[in-house]
Every structure is written in C-alpha cells, then in structure tokens.
Design a protein around this motif. Sequence first.
Motif, PDB file in Angstrom:
ATOM      1  N   ILE A 101      -5.371   5.179  -0.504  1.00  0.00           N
ATOM      2  CA  ILE A 101      -4.572   3.758  -0.534  1.00  0.00           C
ATOM      3  C   ILE A 101      -4.039   3.481   1.041  1.00  0.00           C
ATOM      4  N   THR A 102      -3.698   4.540   1.552  1.00  0.00           N
ATOM      5  CA  THR A 102      -3.024   4.299   2.997  1.00  0.00           C
ATOM      6  C   THR A 102      -4.109   4.524   4.313  1.00  0.00           C
ATOM      7  N   ARG A 120       0.852  -1.070   0.140  1.00  0.00           N
ATOM      8  CA  ARG A 120       0.012  -0.015   0.087  1.00  0.00           C
ATOM      9  C   ARG A 120       0.948   1.231   0.290  1.00  0.00           C
TER      10      ARG A 120
END
Length: 262
Positions: free
Chosen positions: A104-105, A45
Amino acid sequence: MRCLLLCLLILPNLLRAEDLEVDVELFLAVDVSRSMSPAELEIQRRGYAEAITSPQVLDAIAHGLLGRIAVTYVEWAGEYSQRVIVPWTLLSTREEARAVAHQITARFDAGLRRTSISGALLYAAGDFEHNGFHGLRRVIDVSGDGPNNQGRPVTRARDAALEAGFIINGLPLMTTDALSQIWGIPDLDIYYQHCVIGGPGAFVIPVLDWDQFANAVKRKLVLEIAGVTPQIQPVQFTPPVAYDCLIGEKMWEQNRAYFDIP
C-alpha cells in the motif's frame, strides 16, 4: 446432451470448491478523486497500512472462525478508473499484514478525475468472482469524500450488489477545504446511509478530520472482520424522510464550467 448440461451446471461449483475458505472477503474501495490533495491521498494509504498491521485488526482476524481473511485494496475515481494496489491476498499473520501494508505504501500515486461510486461498486462486485477465495461474508468497503457524479445512478449499482449477496459499508470523508465547498455535501454521512450502504449489519463511520482517519479505518476493519454491527448514529444531521441520491450528478452539471475549456 443431458450429460453436457449437467457438467456445465456442476463445473462452476467444482471450481468454487477449490477456493480457499476465509472468514470474510473484504474489498477496500478507496477514493482517489482529484477533490483530494496529494497529502490527503498519502494520509489514506498510510492510514490503511497502519490499521491493517494494528494489534486490534490482527486480533480480530485471529479470533475469527477460520482465523484468516482475504483482502484487496483498490483505488477508484471515475466510472472506469479503478487502480489495483493490492490484488486479492490472504491475510492471517503479522507477516502477511506487513507485506500488504508495504504494498500500500510502496509508492504514492496521483489522483484521478471524477467520482463514480457506482463504477466502484460494479467493479468490486465483479472482482470477487474467481479471486481464489470463498468467504463466509463478502464485504465491499467504500470510502469517499463526495457523492456519485458519473456513471449509472449509485442506487442501481448498490441494489445490484445487494441482490448478489454483498454487504456494503461506508467511510464518508467529511473533512472541509476549498474543493469540498464546490464538490462536497455537508451531510455526506446521510447520503451514504440512504444511497450507498446496505446488507445485513451495514454501517457508516464518518471521518470529520484527517487526524481521525487511521483510527476510523482500524475501527471499521475490526467491525467488518468480526461481523459486528455497531450502534452508530449520524454525526450532525437528522435523516430526511426522502433523500435525493442524484445530488452529485446535479452538482456536476451545475459546476462543470470549472472544467469546460473556453
């Protein structure tokens, strides 16, 4: 009746004409099978987030014909295990890249069971329809740490995607640990070359160590966005004349006792 048939033929094209044109529609298919540790899932990620916001990737986007791409980030494992982390999104500015990286994170999820590259390819091919974008190229980008072991044979899913006009690139993860000794294969890059990738300019970039991951993703994205074909040779193996693309399914049958309940 003739008017009705004509309308039915024209309508899909009219709907498609309303889509936003982009240089490339990029489907990032990221392996989260349980052969990968939680630390490795986090590295993936963070690596994609770092690459997407890098000056190199942003510069590649800016120098495209239209200066914009569409991207989606989907994690996959078993045949019907696909997890959308970033839905189809326009990417053209630094701010948009940071927003995608944040998605994403934002959290780190657990892995899922099995490895179905064919399931990921079939899901990806269908996901392009009605996504709101029309790319000059349509690319499915598959990363994974092992061969297909569930669902239809990977070559059937690949051939169907290629027939529909997709380009498939690969990022085989060839790191080694205890699980890779059971479920991995030493020539995963060759497996991807023979059984997974295809289309004009398709390529494979192997990752041999997790320290290489972010840079490998960055290089891959730049090449895909720019539409450049790299000169990449297999890392450590010579391709055989023929390759068994069912090796993953055979390994599963051999090792499934690890998961059988007494």
